[in-house]
Design a protein around this motif. Structure first.
Motif, PDB file in Angstrom:
ATOM      1  N   ILE A   1       0.838  -1.201   0.000  1.00 53.63           N
ATOM      2  CA  ILE A   1       0.000   0.000   0.000  1.00 53.63           C
ATOM      3  C   ILE A   1       0.874   1.252   0.000  1.00 53.63           C
ATOM      4  CG2 ILE A   1      -1.651   1.301   1.389  1.00 53.63           C
ATOM      5  CD1 ILE A   1      -2.877  -1.056  -0.054  1.00 53.63           C
ATOM      6  N   ALA A   2       1.954   1.218   0.736  1.00 51.93           N
ATOM      7  CA  ALA A   2       2.853   2.376   0.771  1.00 51.93           C
ATOM      8  C   ALA A   2       3.462   2.627  -0.606  1.00 51.93           C
ATOM      9  CB  ALA A   2       3.944   2.167   1.818  1.00 51.93           C
ATOM     10  N   TYR A   3       3.966   1.571  -1.222  1.00 54.12           N
ATOM     11  CA  TYR A   3       4.502   1.715  -2.577  1.00 54.12           C
ATOM     12  C   TYR A   3       3.424   2.274  -3.508  1.00 54.12           C
ATOM     13  CZ  TYR A   3       8.865  -1.026  -1.880  1.00 54.12           C
ATOM     14  OH  TYR A   3      10.098  -1.462  -1.493  1.00 54.12           O
ATOM     15  N   SER A   4       2.222   1.755  -3.354  1.00 52.49           N
ATOM     16  CA  SER A   4       1.148   2.125  -4.265  1.00 52.49           C
ATOM     17  C   SER A   4       0.755   3.590  -4.101  1.00 52.49           C
ATOM     18  CB  SER A   4      -0.046   1.204  -3.992  1.00 52.49           C
ATOM     19  OG  SER A   4      -0.998   1.355  -4.991  1.00 52.49           O
ATOM     20  N   ILE A   5       0.630   4.033  -2.865  1.00 50.57           N
ATOM     21  CA  ILE A   5       0.174   5.404  -2.625  1.00 50.57           C
ATOM     22  C   ILE A   5       1.240   6.401  -3.093  1.00 50.57           C
ATOM     23  CG2 ILE A   5       0.962   5.926  -0.269  1.00 50.57           C
ATOM     24  CD1 ILE A   5      -1.974   6.601   0.368  1.00 50.57           C
ATOM     25  N   VAL A   6       2.496   6.056  -2.937  1.00 47.18           N
ATOM     26  CA  VAL A   6       3.558   6.951  -3.409  1.00 47.18           C
ATOM     27  C   VAL A   6       3.540   6.973  -4.945  1.00 47.18           C
ATOM     28  CG1 VAL A   6       6.051   7.394  -3.436  1.00 47.18           C
ATOM     29  CG2 VAL A   6       4.943   6.616  -1.339  1.00 47.18           C
ATOM     30  N   GLY A   7       3.293   5.831  -5.546  1.00 46.94           N
ATOM     31  CA  GLY A   7       3.162   5.784  -7.007  1.00 46.94           C
ATOM     32  C   GLY A   7       1.980   6.604  -7.504  1.00 46.94           C
ATOM     33  N   THR A   8       0.843   6.447  -6.864  1.00 42.64           N
ATOM     34  CA  THR A   8      -0.355   7.196  -7.257  1.00 42.64           C
ATOM     35  C   THR A   8      -0.086   8.694  -7.175  1.00 42.64           C
ATOM     36  OG1 THR A   8      -1.776   5.434  -6.392  1.00 42.64           O
ATOM     37  CG2 THR A   8      -2.815   7.582  -6.743  1.00 42.64           C
TER      38      THR A   8
END
Lengths: 303, 303
Positions: free
Chosen positions: A193-200
């Motif tokens: 989720i952390a990787y994803s939110i930073v990507g978003t």
């Protein structure tokens, strides 16, 4: 009494180099050998005198070991085990530090069918990688989970457990599949989720990357720490713990959808109830010494 | 020269009490008044001598103010503004510290149609709440966003901006709707996800709450800090910034679904690419002084 006299570490990243430093600090009479597949890492390890000797081949490193600890990314565990198969002393115990256990234990056992294998996972780390990132106190107060199967010699499990306790950790025995589910919740899905939110955030058109960075102190910066973790390690974790990660992710998605709906329909009570419940978990984590009681993780403010 | 001589703070939680302490520290000649709707908070503020005077009615507190700063949860901003309407001096400037801006500015302007309103938002905080949680250096090095509309007197905006700079913050002017989108990304959605993941973890049947707590150092504990933030404040933020939060949440859900699919199909390259990209953002945040460069936020290890 020391559980092992001759320890070999395969893989000198954050975890392997922390184990090396901790062994030096806590069990200075242990003969410490190591190997890393990357010649630059081996060279650096020699420069900073991390171990008694750094071998140029995995086989050479294990030749008289009584504990071999595999500290490589979980996708490379099977290969690392295979690389020591020809030279591993029959009485040596093999353990590892991988973040996923069921598939990794199977890969190690397949490569070393006659060895005593005690899979392990110290639940500790930082977002930094490499032999310079390690430090001796990384495991102090943290938990190390061991996942032996039913056939494993209890004396071997006890020795590996004692080894981690000497490094400052507490140990717990767990079924490998259960470990994988627990870690999916407490580590793998949070990372995803952390990787994803930073990507978003970095892909938005309406909000610039510069704005995301400037105003990150409102919460986002916490996620960027986790999302700065080693890419190879984490790619492997998700591929090796696929089932448990997908199961927990599905649960999370349902819960996020419920909150989304509560926001859309203005259901403040549902939000308030959840937000009150989650405070209690934080309190327990601090009470049990698993995080700092200081506000903001004890980050320095000002200056 | 000081931008204001008589400052009144309405609401003495983490932010209001930090402003009070910072004003005392940086502009000690300012006459500092305050009011809080909770009589226990007023009493505590008197005990710790937070301000020159704590009034028992909002109107009394603003009677000769030249800056009134509303530091209440965003759902209570309209009501707080209404409570000072009868007593607000015509030349006073009204500002606020709410985490959502478009709906809050509208509520304040509706309650105070003749006042000069300069909505603001200092992007800073901790997970703790209440008058004892504040500290004078909270705003140092952080950003404060001001969202005046086109009709606002530029001199008033300049004075509010100078006020925050005196407290150690950097300031930026932004359109209110753009602010709400930026903060949905950098603060609101991260909080929602943190609350959600902590809720999901505590609701599982197969993993006990005790396991979640013990093994939280693998990443989960970072989320529990954010998920320990004030429930009332955050319920209000989601309800007051609904549109932007739902928009960003939709984006995030799409991105998580893509990662879910990559894990299911074993697409390691896609995971690796994202995990590499996100490291760069962390680096920029540290370079720009918005987070600690120390590993693990500088948490102490060991002991």
């Amino acid at each position: 009494m020391l559980p092992f006299a001759r320890v070999t570490i395969i893989g000198l990243g954050l975890i392997g180099s922390s184990v090396a430093r901790a062994v030096r600090a806590k069990m200075p009479t242990v003969r410490l050998m190591a190997y890393d597949a990357d010649s630059a890492v081996r060279e650096r390890a020699r420069e900073i005198d991390l171990c008694d000797d750094i071998a140029d081949a995995a086989g050479t490193a294990v030749i008289d070991a009584d504990l071999v600890l595999l500290c490589v990314p979980v996708g490379a565990m099977g290969q690392a085990a295979a690389s020591i198969a020809a030279d591993l002393p029959p009485e040596a115990i093999v353990s590892d530090t991988g973040s996923a256990k069921a598939s990794i234990a199977a890969a190690i056992r397949q490569a070393l069918p006659h060895a005593t294998v005690v899979p392990g996972h110290p639940v500790a780390g930082t977002e930094h990688s490499g032999p310079d990132a390690g430090f001796a106190s990384l495991f102090e107060g943290r938990w190390c989970i061991l996942t032996p199967d039913g056939d494993t010699d209890p004396a071997a499990v006890m020795r590996v457990s004692t080894f981690w306790e000497k490094l400052g950790a507490q140990t717990e025995i767990m079924d490998a599949r259960h470990h994988d589910l627990v870690l999916a919740v407490t580590s793998h899905v949070p990372h995803l989720i952390a990787y994803s939110i930073v990507g978003t955030a970095s892909d938005l058109e309406e909000v610039t990357q510069s704005e995301v960075i400037k105003f990150s102190a409102g919460g986002f910066r916490d996620f960027t720490r986790i999302a700065a973790s080693d890419p190879t390690m984490w790619r492997d974790v998700f591929l090796q713990n696929r089932e448990a990660v997908l199961e927990i992710l599905q649960r999370l998605t349902e819960d996020v959808t419920m909150l989304q709906r509560a926001i859309r329909w203005g259901d403040g009570d549902q939000l308030f109830d959840l937000f009150t419940r989650t405070r209690a978990i934080r309190r327990s984590i601090i009470e049990q010494g698993q995080d700092s009681a200081e506000p903001d993780f004890g980050r320095s403010h000002g200056g």
